[in-house]
Scaffold this motif. Structure first.
Motif, PDB file in Angstrom:
ATOM      1  N   LYS A   1      -3.369  -4.627  25.076  1.00 34.60           N
ATOM      2  CA  LYS A   1      -3.911  -3.293  25.399  1.00 34.60           C
ATOM      3  C   LYS A   1      -2.848  -2.216  25.231  1.00 34.60           C
ATOM      4  CE  LYS A   1      -8.219  -3.491  26.810  1.00 34.60           C
ATOM      5  NZ  LYS A   1      -8.399  -4.452  25.695  1.00 34.60           N
TER       6      LYS A   1
ATOM      7  N   HIS B   1      -7.146  -4.276  33.263  1.00 37.60           N
ATOM      8  CA  HIS B   1      -7.371  -4.644  31.858  1.00 37.60           C
ATOM      9  C   HIS B   1      -6.048  -4.742  31.112  1.00 37.60           C
ATOM     10  CE1 HIS B   1     -11.751  -4.535  31.328  1.00 37.60           C
ATOM     11  NE2 HIS B   1     -11.762  -3.572  32.232  1.00 37.60           N
ATOM     12  N   TYR B   2      -5.064  -4.008  31.606  1.00 35.51           N
ATOM     13  CA  TYR B   2      -3.758  -3.968  30.930  1.00 35.51           C
ATOM     14  C   TYR B   2      -2.901  -5.202  31.218  1.00 35.51           C
ATOM     15  CZ  TYR B   2      -4.411   0.568  28.832  1.00 35.51           C
ATOM     16  OH  TYR B   2      -4.860   1.583  28.036  1.00 35.51           O
TER      17      TYR B   2
ATOM     18  N   ASP C   1      -3.817  -7.688  29.896  1.00 37.79           N
ATOM     19  CA  ASP C   1      -3.916  -8.169  28.512  1.00 37.79           C
ATOM     20  C   ASP C   1      -2.793  -7.491  27.710  1.00 37.79           C
ATOM     21  OD1 ASP C   1      -4.448  -8.528  25.865  1.00 37.79           O
ATOM     22  OD2 ASP C   1      -6.539  -7.846  25.951  1.00 37.79           O
TER      23      ASP C   1
ATOM     24  N   ASN D   1     -14.010   2.688  28.420  1.00 35.97           N
ATOM     25  CA  ASN D   1     -12.678   2.460  27.840  1.00 35.97           C
ATOM     26  C   ASN D   1     -11.775   3.680  28.003  1.00 35.97           C
ATOM     27  OD1 ASN D   1     -13.510  -0.054  27.131  1.00 35.97           O
ATOM     28  ND2 ASN D   1     -13.793   0.385  24.957  1.00 35.97           N
TER      29      ASN D   1
ATOM     30  N   ASP E   1      -8.309   3.854  30.107  1.00 35.30           N
ATOM     31  CA  ASP E   1      -7.044   4.345  29.542  1.00 35.30           C
ATOM     32  C   ASP E   1      -6.526   5.571  30.301  1.00 35.30           C
ATOM     33  OD1 ASP E   1      -7.342   2.322  27.752  1.00 35.30           O
ATOM     34  OD2 ASP E   1      -7.565   3.564  25.971  1.00 35.30           O
TER      35      ASP E   1
END
Ligand SMILES: NC(=O)c1ccc[n+]([C@@H]2O[C@H](COP(=O)([O-])OP(=O)(O)OC[C@H]3O[C@@H](n4cnc5c(N)ncnc54)[C@H](OP(=O)(O)O)[C@@H]3O)[C@@H](O)[C@H]2O)c1
Length: 316
Positions: free
Chosen positions: A153, A147-148, A150, A174, A178
């Protein structure tokens, strides 16, 4: 000699941790299963001893989300063992769909279990790791850190102490995402911090391993359905147990430190900033690139600082 190796695995009663306990025991190591549910884990311990014919499989109670439990565990471990060769932070909280929960120390439970607890445990065991002539620490991360890729983020540390505990938009998914990125950053920072002590620190990116019925039952029904479908495509936990063994025991990784390693036992590389389309496709479909976010030292410091502040461990 494997028989001289002392290997500590958290969450060794289930899934990949259990498969890893079998693997290391079968290879002749002394294995310490660090588990929170002793009743359930004793059966697994007995099964491992019986199947591998290795009597040196110990079980010590640990709730890695609780500082008190970590401190008690570490004291007991140090009394019983002279040194520690391999420390595998495998346990994790990922109860997708659950509400916001706080640990005994008033820290959001996903972070308490997946990042802060492992940090405290490592710091309390450093002296014992130093006594090994080839100490290796392994963190179990996840391909969720993709996801990172992106660039927007960023790890959100503003809700780790119950600040917005009733927020309807709260998502364990989420927090898990993280916390697993935080674990990668912690890997890179710890590797630097512990280099002079000869302690190697790496992380493995797990892409998905078949989950047990017990693990599926921790999810809410909608998440369980998704996980059941994913399970059809996931390899058995044994595959990642083999990776744990390779990273923690073989010559191939003897000097490797501060790396993220994939399920093909390849050292992953950071992506470039502003990737072109070809690179973007490679990021999502390939298995050897990780987000540039993890290369940023400010992000390492952010994780390092909140781990220290929350555990109240002071800078040297
Ligand atoms: N399976 C996947 O698809 C996948 C994908 C990416 C990453 N991973 C990572 O791989 C690792 C192993 O996952 P798995 O699939 O094998 O999961 P699992 O079968 O659910 O095992 C998780 C283990 O963690 C233990 N645990 C949870 N909270 C704990 C706590 N507070 N104190 C001590 N132990 C605790 C659980 O104990 P109880 O039995 O007592 O609950 C269990 O033994 C985890 O770090 C996970 O995040 C897995």
């Amino acid at each position: 000699m494997n028989s001289e190796k002392i290997v500590l695995i958290t969450g060794a009663n289930s899934g990949i941790g259990k498969a890893a306990a079998f693997k290391f025991a079968r290879e002749g190591c002394t294995v310490i299963m660090a588990c929170r549910n002793l009743e359930l884990s004793t059966g697994v311990q007995e099964e491992i001893k019986r199947t591998t014919k290795n009597e040196r499989v110990d079980l010590i109670k640990l709730d890695v989300s609780s500082f008190e439990s970590i401190r008690t565990f570490c004291s007991q471990f140090k009394e019983q063992y002279e040194k520690l060769d391999v420390l595998i932070h495998n346990a994790a909280y990922a109860n997708h769909g659950e509400k916001y929960r706080l640990s005994a120390d008033h820290i959001e439970l996903t972070f308490a279990t997946n990042t802060i607890g492992p940090y405290l445990m490592t710091m309390l065991l450093v002296d014992h790791l130093k006594k090994s002539d080839d100490a290796r620490i392994l963190h179990a991360s996840s391909n969720i850190v993709k996801h990172y890729f992106d660039p927007k983020k960023d790890i959100d540390v503003s809700n780790l102490r119950g600040e917005r505990k009733d927020d309807k938009k709260f998502s364990v998914y989420n927090m898990y995402r993280d916390s697993k990125m935080a674990l990668v950053l912690l890997t890179f920072k710890l590797a630097e911090e512990l280099k002079s002590e000869g302690i190697k620190v790496n992380a493995i990116q797990i892409n998905g391993a078949k989950m047990s019925k017990e693990t599926l039952m921790k999810f809410t029904p909608a998440w369980r359905m998704i996980a059941r479908i994913q399970n059809l495509f996931f390899p058995p936990p044994k595959k990642f147990a083999e990776c744990y063994f390779k990273i923690c025991m073989t010559e191939q990784f003897k000097t490797t430190t501060g790396k993220l390693i994939n399920d093909k036992n390849e050292i992953m590389e950071p992506t470039v900033t502003n990737p072109n389309i070809k690179m973007q496709i490679k990021q999502f479909t390939g298995s050897n690139l990780y987000p540039a976010y993890a290369e940023n030292r400010d992000n390492w410091e952010k994780v390092w600082n909140f781990c220290r502040e929350l555990t109240r461990l002071k800078a040297e």
